[in-house]
Design an enzyme around this catalytic site. Sequence first.
Site, PDB file in Angstrom:
ATOM      1  N   LEU A   1       0.861  -1.186   0.000  1.00 20.85           N
ATOM      2  CA  LEU A   1       0.000   0.000   0.000  1.00 20.85           C
ATOM      3  C   LEU A   1       0.893   1.231   0.000  1.00 20.85           C
ATOM      4  CD1 LEU A   1      -2.600  -1.037   2.773  1.00 20.85           C
ATOM      5  CD2 LEU A   1      -2.671  -1.519   0.321  1.00 20.85           C
TER       6      LEU A   1
ATOM      7  N   ILE B   1      17.535   0.734  12.087  1.00 17.00           N
ATOM      8  CA  ILE B   1      18.126   0.171  13.304  1.00 17.00           C
ATOM      9  C   ILE B   1      17.219  -0.882  13.905  1.00 17.00           C
ATOM     10  CG2 ILE B   1      19.052   0.676  15.595  1.00 17.00           C
ATOM     11  CD1 ILE B   1      19.321   3.597  14.762  1.00 17.00           C
TER      12      ILE B   1
ATOM     13  N   GLY C   1      17.117  18.836   1.944  1.00 19.78           N
ATOM     14  CA  GLY C   1      16.049  17.843   1.981  1.00 19.78           C
ATOM     15  C   GLY C   1      16.005  17.058   3.287  1.00 19.78           C
TER      16      GLY C   1
ATOM     17  N   LYS D   1       7.875   8.097  18.442  1.00 17.20           N
ATOM     18  CA  LYS D   1       8.778   6.937  18.526  1.00 17.20           C
ATOM     19  C   LYS D   1       8.986   6.498  19.979  1.00 17.20           C
ATOM     20  CE  LYS D   1      10.961   8.247  14.183  1.00 17.20           C
ATOM     21  NZ  LYS D   1      11.987   9.152  13.615  1.00 17.20           N
TER      22      LYS D   1
ATOM     23  N   LYS E   1       4.729   5.202  12.086  1.00 14.63           N
ATOM     24  CA  LYS E   1       4.843   5.469  13.533  1.00 14.63           C
ATOM     25  C   LYS E   1       3.627   6.198  14.080  1.00 14.63           C
ATOM     26  CE  LYS E   1       7.469   9.626  12.661  1.00 14.63           C
ATOM     27  NZ  LYS E   1       7.476   9.369  11.209  1.00 14.63           N
TER      28      LYS E   1
ATOM     29  N   GLY F   1      14.109   3.866  11.770  1.00 12.27           N
ATOM     30  CA  GLY F   1      14.417   3.369  10.426  1.00 12.27           C
ATOM     31  C   GLY F   1      15.051   1.999  10.389  1.00 12.27           C
TER      32      GLY F   1
ATOM     33  N   ASP G   1       7.881  14.090  16.170  1.00 12.53           N
ATOM     34  CA  ASP G   1       8.291  12.832  15.537  1.00 12.53           C
ATOM     35  C   ASP G   1       8.965  11.926  16.578  1.00 12.53           C
ATOM     36  OD1 ASP G   1       9.224  11.248  12.970  1.00 12.53           O
ATOM     37  OD2 ASP G   1      11.039  11.608  14.148  1.00 12.53           O
TER      38      ASP G   1
END
Lengths: 430, 430
Positions: A10, A136, A187, A205, A105, A134, A201
């Site tokens: 998806l 890890i 970026g 986590k 997340k 990511g 963010d």
Amino acid sequence: MNKVIQVGLLGMGTVGTGVLKLLQKNGASIEQRVGAQIVIKKVLVRDLSKSRPLPVDAIMTTVVEDILDDPDIQIVVEVMGGEHPALEYMLKAMQNGKHVVTANKDIVAKYGRELFETAEKNQVDFQFEASVAGGIPIIRPLKQCLAANRIQEVMGIVNGTTNYMLTKMTRDKSDFASVLAEAQAKGYAEADPTADVGGWDAARKIAILASIAFNTRITLDDVYVEGITAISPQDIEYAGELGYCIKLLAIAKETPRGIDVRVHPAFLPLSHPLAPVQDVFNAIFVSGDAVGDTMFYGRGAGEMPTASAVSADIIDVARDICHNVASRILCTCFDEKPVCPVRYTETPYYVRLLVEDRPGALAAIAGAFGAQQVSLHFVIQKRKVGDCAELVLITSRVPDADLRLAINTLRGMSVVREVQNVIRVEAAIE
Amino acid sequence: MNKVIQVGLLGMGTVGTGVLKLLQKNGASIEQRVGAQIVIKKVLVRDLSKSRPLPVDAIMTTVVEDILDDPDIQIVVEVMGGEHPALEYMLKAMQNGKHVVTANKDIVAKYGRELFETAEKNQVDFQFEASVAGGIPIIRPLKQCLAANRIQEVMGIVNGTTNYMLTKMTRDKSDFASVLAEAQAKGYAEADPTADVGGWDAARKIAILASIAFNTRITLDDVYVEGITAISPQDIEYAGELGYCIKLLAIAKETPRGIDVRVHPAFLPLSHPLAPVQDVFNAIFVSGDAVGDTMFYGRGAGEMPTASAVSADIIDVARDICHNVASRILCTCFDEKPVCPVRYTETPYYVRLLVEDRPGALAAIAGAFGAQQVSLHFVIQKRKVGDCAELVLITSRVPDADLRLAINTLRGMSVVREVQNVIRVEAAIE
């Protein structure tokens, strides 16, 4: 001939593209590991006409039912992002007997319980290694490798953007605004950087990590959050002089008052294993009662590191399918522990003040701290700013509420021109 | 009422005692995770009359068949150490349908293939997380979390004794002999320290890691081994001046000539993630084609860290038993790759020479290197020693064989009084 396990994807953004590339590139060795061939049968996209970096025309669809209702698809991989309809798609996939892997997340931090309950009810796997840090490995290590431990503390650098920015600010002595502009140009930071620099963010986590580490459901709302926007090159310089660096830390500890869970910038001793973690790298420091201190380090974002984690989940589910087992490891939140309100959390604090440069000023300030039972571990007068002096102090370990009262008193004092910054000190050597 | 899973423990030394303590201490939460109670039913000991730190009189036995032939025991945990009869006991346990967990690196490094084949044939689990790097999760991360990657390199500090010694030598500028004596007094080094300081302990661990990382069976005999006995405070000082530290590294890389696998002291840039790993801590740095650079850090030995890893394996097996599955992840050595002979391995080298302090000396030395196509990246004259000068040089990246030829030439030159040390440089920034 080996069995074929079919997967529906998806979303085909950065992570989805990475998963397609990786399963193709290392498909042969993955097939040997699993004892089955893993094939992406269909990919849900929003726009069929968009040009794609991979030749996937034949397997693209804009109709989610082509995946959710396809009886040949055994694993649904959600890499579309956002909360809705991603959540509903995952729930539907589970109800249709499909195993689900996600990198999302936001959803795991908010709807973890519902997803786990639905997975258990439908006897399917639910895996989300890529949702934290990511590439890890951290979810599986916590759930499996450290399963015999009572975890005492999880402390992580789990947001690459802010770690890159703080690294830059430290190396180049540049200020927040210019480093943010540079990170945006490269970026590394979004046009609206709030999720990263505001700590949100990282908060999602640590909510996920804390839930696993302490076996109790922690959601985003439980996390105390402060971002890095107020950090100045001056603070970083003083931190260095005192043997610290400044990092945005995501912290969860078990305390007698409950789970202390928070995200904020902090002074961290340069000798701490997390201190050398530079640039966009992430690391998670975990202390357990048996294992002691451990740390997991690597790239916390990016196409291929995230694809590595998503693909590991797919491989794990495929192994389960081959062995005819499911739901082998599901929700481990079997306790209900309270969350420790931030006012009770205890750390030393760094405080930077601009004060009038006159006799008795220091005594007055020390008195304001003393009135709240806050003792000062260390005070130093730094540069002059106009007719004022900059004062840097480190308090002893105090409850947040007491520190706040002392700071409020300072703000009302004529001798104090400005409270320039207040930053927690973590992992201090006491 | 929950199911009971019964375990037989072979050996009750440091690790066995730790496992008993841990399963007792955290038994309640482990039971919740597994959905079954894990009970140590019997413990094999050599001497029933020895005094024990735990009340285990009722479950001790000196007869191994009491465990291996007990139909109620489903998991056999080998923590007795040594090769024989530990190997035979494990094989017998598997043949009797029991799952096996071990912490025995000697056996896994030497008899891994036989154990895996026997496990597969008898459809039982075989787990050995504690055999490498004690409490640090590394076997499971390599086999599961990084399973989608082609691993390019594994580089570890996997021996706590030597890392403690090198840390001490660096901090205190003390020499090998005095630090060894101190490590022995503290119990960090054995009376016969050869296995540690000679690199053999690290070699067994890298053989195990390389086998998993590169999907080909690597045994101890395949590993090139050099210990740290020749490292002097002088080398450590010069390393520091040049931006390096000296670590005993266990290295495995895939090269066009095969698997390059070796243990030796090496110059490592201070900026490398392994460089800050101090004292008895271990860490393993892993590079994969998708995940990039990762690192796993923690305590590589000790009663409770090792017990943490052994108990995690027991929990994993118990989960398999509860879900009626076995051999879910077994041997991943499905390739047969050659081992790259050390003469072809390429690194830069640090060389420390004592040379006659006269005109033309440097030219002669540079000529000896040049004759073997070894170019010098860096040369510096250090302190005077009597009528001689100490010369430190770093070569460019060269095959080991060429460097050895150049060193042999130097040894025959009248201008060279002594070749004091030759140390590889790893992870050099080129």
